[in-house]
Design a protein around this motif. Sequence first.
Motif, PDB file in Angstrom:
ATOM      1  N   GLU A 236     -10.145  -4.217   8.058  1.00  0.00           N
ATOM      2  CA  GLU A 236     -10.653  -4.204   6.699  1.00  0.00           C
ATOM      3  C   GLU A 236     -10.044  -3.073   5.887  1.00  0.00           C
ATOM      4  O   GLU A 236      -9.733  -3.246   4.706  1.00  0.00           O
ATOM      5  CB  GLU A 236     -12.184  -4.125   6.704  1.00  0.00           C
TER       6      GLU A 236
ATOM      7  N   SER B 115      -6.648  -4.211   4.851  1.00  0.00           N
ATOM      8  CA  SER B 115      -6.650  -5.206   3.790  1.00  0.00           C
ATOM      9  C   SER B 115      -7.000  -4.563   2.448  1.00  0.00           C
ATOM     10  O   SER B 115      -6.437  -4.918   1.412  1.00  0.00           O
ATOM     11  CB  SER B 115      -7.605  -6.340   4.169  1.00  0.00           C
ATOM     12  N   GLU B 116      -7.906  -3.562   2.467  1.00  0.00           N
ATOM     13  CA  GLU B 116      -8.201  -2.861   1.223  1.00  0.00           C
ATOM     14  C   GLU B 116      -7.001  -2.065   0.736  1.00  0.00           C
ATOM     15  O   GLU B 116      -6.716  -2.005  -0.460  1.00  0.00           O
ATOM     16  CB  GLU B 116      -9.386  -1.923   1.408  1.00  0.00           C
TER      17      GLU B 116
ATOM     18  N   SER C 172      -4.640  -4.352  -0.964  1.00  0.00           N
ATOM     19  CA  SER C 172      -5.000  -4.810  -2.297  1.00  0.00           C
ATOM     20  C   SER C 172      -4.887  -3.678  -3.326  1.00  0.00           C
ATOM     21  O   SER C 172      -4.897  -3.934  -4.518  1.00  0.00           O
ATOM     22  CB  SER C 172      -6.398  -5.428  -2.310  1.00  0.00           C
TER      23      SER C 172
ATOM     24  N   PRO D  17      -4.933 -10.174   1.157  1.00  0.00           N
ATOM     25  CA  PRO D  17      -6.303  -9.652   1.050  1.00  0.00           C
ATOM     26  C   PRO D  17      -7.223 -10.558   0.230  1.00  0.00           C
ATOM     27  O   PRO D  17      -8.396 -10.710   0.589  1.00  0.00           O
ATOM     28  CB  PRO D  17      -6.123  -8.304   0.340  1.00  0.00           C
ATOM     29  N   THR D  18      -6.698 -11.171  -0.836  1.00  0.00           N
ATOM     30  CA  THR D  18      -7.551 -12.032  -1.669  1.00  0.00           C
ATOM     31  C   THR D  18      -8.081 -13.205  -0.863  1.00  0.00           C
ATOM     32  O   THR D  18      -9.282 -13.473  -0.841  1.00  0.00           O
ATOM     33  CB  THR D  18      -6.742 -12.602  -2.855  1.00  0.00           C
TER      34      THR D  18
ATOM     35  N   ARG E 270     -10.577 -12.025   1.777  1.00  0.00           N
ATOM     36  CA  ARG E 270     -11.889 -11.619   1.286  1.00  0.00           C
ATOM     37  C   ARG E 270     -12.734 -12.829   0.898  1.00  0.00           C
ATOM     38  O   ARG E 270     -13.883 -12.959   1.307  1.00  0.00           O
ATOM     39  CB  ARG E 270     -11.743 -10.663   0.098  1.00  0.00           C
TER      40      ARG E 270
ATOM     41  N   THR F 100      -2.420  -7.968   8.704  1.00  0.00           N
ATOM     42  CA  THR F 100      -2.581  -7.024   7.583  1.00  0.00           C
ATOM     43  C   THR F 100      -2.235  -5.607   8.017  1.00  0.00           C
ATOM     44  O   THR F 100      -1.569  -4.876   7.296  1.00  0.00           O
ATOM     45  CB  THR F 100      -4.021  -7.017   7.056  1.00  0.00           C
TER      46      THR F 100
END
Lengths: 288, 303
Positions: free
Chosen positions: A109, A112-113, A116, A154-155, A158, B37
């Motif tokens: 997470e 991924s943040e 973005s 990421p979009t 999420r 990611t």
Amino acid sequence: MIEGLSTKRKVWCLIMRTLCYISLVIVVALTAFMLLYVLFKGIPNIIENPRMLIETPSVRRGIDGILPDIMNTVYVVIATLIMVLPLGVGAAIYLTEYARNRRVVEIIEFASETLSGIPSIIYGLVGMLLFVQLLGFRTSLLAGSCTLVIMNLPTIMRTTEEALKTVPQSYREGAFALGAGKWRVIRTVVLPTCINGIVTGCILTVGRILGESAALLFTAGLAHRLYGFFEGMANSGATLTVALYVYASERGDFDIAYAIAAILIILTVIINLITTYLGRIMERRNGQ
Amino acid sequence: MSLNERITVLVSGYKANPKRLIEDLIHFIFLILGLITVGCVLIITIYLIISGLPAIIEIGPIEFLFGTRWASTASEPAFGILPFILTSIYGTAGAIIIGVPIGFFVAVYLAKMAPRKFKETMQLCVGVLAGIPSVIYGLVGMSVLVPAIRAIFDVPDGASLFAAIIVLSVMILPSVINVSLSALEAVPHEYEEASLSLGATSIETYFRVTVPAARSGIFTAIVLGIGRAIGEAMAIMMVAGNVANMPGLFKSVRFLTTAVASEMSYSSGLQREALFSIALVLFFFIMLINAVLNFLKTRSQKI
């Protein structure tokens, strides 16, 4: 309002209320101005010269045309979605269905943040180094799409994750009780229930691709030639947004720039209407 | 148990139950997808450091970061990026000073005072504002804002830091409004009811009770706005004039982002490496902002 309020308090309340209204008027006026100004400047250009929608530009014959840019945009959207959907949905499934180690979830997470928050110009640079030079895609729509995949991961993750979290635990338990394996439960019960969230993610991604320019400038290039899908993937091409930038700031051709801008604004409004509508459907379902 | 034994046990387990093999394989595939990611973040970081560091070392870190002259194509090239750094900081600060108060008041109004229908319409408006491609902001800025600044302030060229600040403050509005709005809506109603019952007016309650309670969410909105503003490239490239001056409100300036974007297409050699170093500096700023965001998030979770 209550009687007998001291003047100081009354004045303070009045000031705060006024500031709210002023800010509100500014935002409404800005939105209205941006929409109406671009539409009023752009649509007459399209009506005056509707052939530009179906022509390839040619300096020699003196025609303007944005068909290649439209097609490039469509190609990039398709290619990016094809690549980003399995990756993003898969990552979201891992996070909500499989991951048991909290540490791993936190790391993913956080990553991924971070993704973005990275500005698109940096994606453009890294995409250029990685896809264009190292992997040898050259400046092509494929390199551009790959860059956009990293950007939009990421979009999709999420929105899918949020949708997966709304699937009631009892659905899963019911399926498990009937003897289904984990993968079967995900495939036949969980994913179909959260298709709304995945679609929302796709539409948001389409919106971001439509608006993206900095990441595509160095990866997908600036050419205005008309190709088929696979040929286009291997060749350089400008999307609508990149074409708008080139027309406005390098050629000073504001007529075409505003025509493209009008098309993009209309698409933006449509995309927003769809996501709002889908969001409302989801809300209603969760409320039940 | 030795490794060999473990493998034998595993294989015999799968032989007895082949379905489990498939399940475990699928689990593994999803794990890889989840880690993509992380891989992307690592690749981006490593690539930027590898391609950005050499030029910084060659030019000298002090000279690079604090040099005030950027002349990458001159016969005696100078690579000082202080003008870009300062422009980015001033531009972002300006955008925050103009954009945050407007966004904040709109968020308070929408969260607490607006009728439901009006609120939904406004949220759509804000969504559209957020979705408008940045080049369109640049285009409108170029053809409306820049001439207007030239006429109103009587300066030779309207393409300036000031124009960029205005465009940026419009562009950060949606994220400021949306994030503050959800923070304000998350404040428990009991807080407000307690304040109202003690005799505070509704406006006093909103600004003295709800807003302080949503403090960390509003900070997050501001930091997010800073991130947006510092990373924006195309829109400000079209309105900021793009000359490597030290920042001044009505001077033509270049940001960190626009410095990279404007020279990339024709750069070579040390100049190109220096552009990657600028990107590295920008990346450093973004990581700093991310760290602050994370700190705010963990703190608000604790509360």
